[in-house]
Design an enzyme around this catalytic site. Structure first.
Site, short mmCIF file in Angstrom:
data_model
loop_
_atom_site.label_atom_id
_atom_site.label_comp_id
_atom_site.label_asym_id
_atom_site.label_seq_id
_atom_site.Cartn_x
_atom_site.Cartn_y
_atom_site.Cartn_z
N TYR A 56 0.80 -1.23 0.00
CA TYR A 56 0.00 0.00 0.00
C TYR A 56 0.83 1.28 0.00
O TYR A 56 0.26 2.37 -0.06
CB TYR A 56 -0.96 -0.01 1.20
CG TYR A 56 -1.88 -1.19 1.19
CD1 TYR A 56 -2.88 -1.30 0.23
CD2 TYR A 56 -1.75 -2.22 2.11
CE1 TYR A 56 -3.73 -2.39 0.19
CE2 TYR A 56 -2.59 -3.32 2.08
CZ TYR A 56 -3.57 -3.40 1.12
OH TYR A 56 -4.41 -4.49 1.08
N HIS A 92 -8.81 1.46 -5.62
CA HIS A 92 -7.93 0.60 -4.81
C HIS A 92 -6.51 1.08 -5.01
O HIS A 92 -6.11 1.40 -6.13
CB HIS A 92 -8.06 -0.87 -5.22
CG HIS A 92 -9.43 -1.41 -4.98
ND1 HIS A 92 -9.86 -1.78 -3.73
CD2 HIS A 92 -10.46 -1.60 -5.83
CE1 HIS A 92 -11.13 -2.19 -3.82
NE2 HIS A 92 -11.51 -2.08 -5.09
#
Length: 145
Positions: free
Chosen positions: A23, A100
């Protein structure tokens, strides 16, 4: 002025800490500041919310229904199974963009299916935190075509 509700789902408050190899290292507050900066550039008014609870996300979708012209949502793991979140977004009845940070199609098999995508205008994934900024740009272009 375009009004956009930005919803961060479960665990997104841990950005920069949780699995930075997937991430990235940009923390949650920095991401929100980037969103606010991009929104200001495009003269978009944004409201940013985060919850680890499915019901809270649904409550916000309903609460902001009259205010928001569009929603940008990163549903996190709810992407793959939350039919109630899907139904709330469908009932919203205006453009929704699913975002996302990671490319969900390059990850575990269970992450390859989204129950949200079929009710969204589009899905943006795999561009890190820029996925949110690309979604804002897409909304700007959608309303200014």
């Amino acid at each position: 002025m375009i009004k956009v509700l930005v919803l961060h789902g479960p665990n997104l408050n841990l950005l920069g800490v949780r699995e930075p190899n997937i991430y990235g290292r940009v923390d949650f507050q920095t991401l929100n500041n980037l969103i606010l900066q991009k929104a200001k550039e495009r003269e978009i008014e944004v409201e940013i919310k985060q919850s680890n609870f499915e019901g809270q996300l649904i409550d916000w979708i309903q609460e902001y229904r009259d205010w928001a012209d569009a929603i940008i949502i990163n549903p996190g793991a709810l992407t793959h199974y939350s039919y109630s979140l899907r139904d709330a977004l469908l009932a919203f009845g205006k453009p929704v963009i699913e975002v996302h940070i990671s490319n969900i199609y390059k990850r575990e098999e269970f992450r390859h299916h989204s129950v949200i995508a079929p009710v969204a205008l589009g899905q943006i994934s795999g561009f890190g935190v820029n996925s949110y900024l690309l979604a804002l740009e897409a909304i700007f272009l959608y309303f200014n075509k």
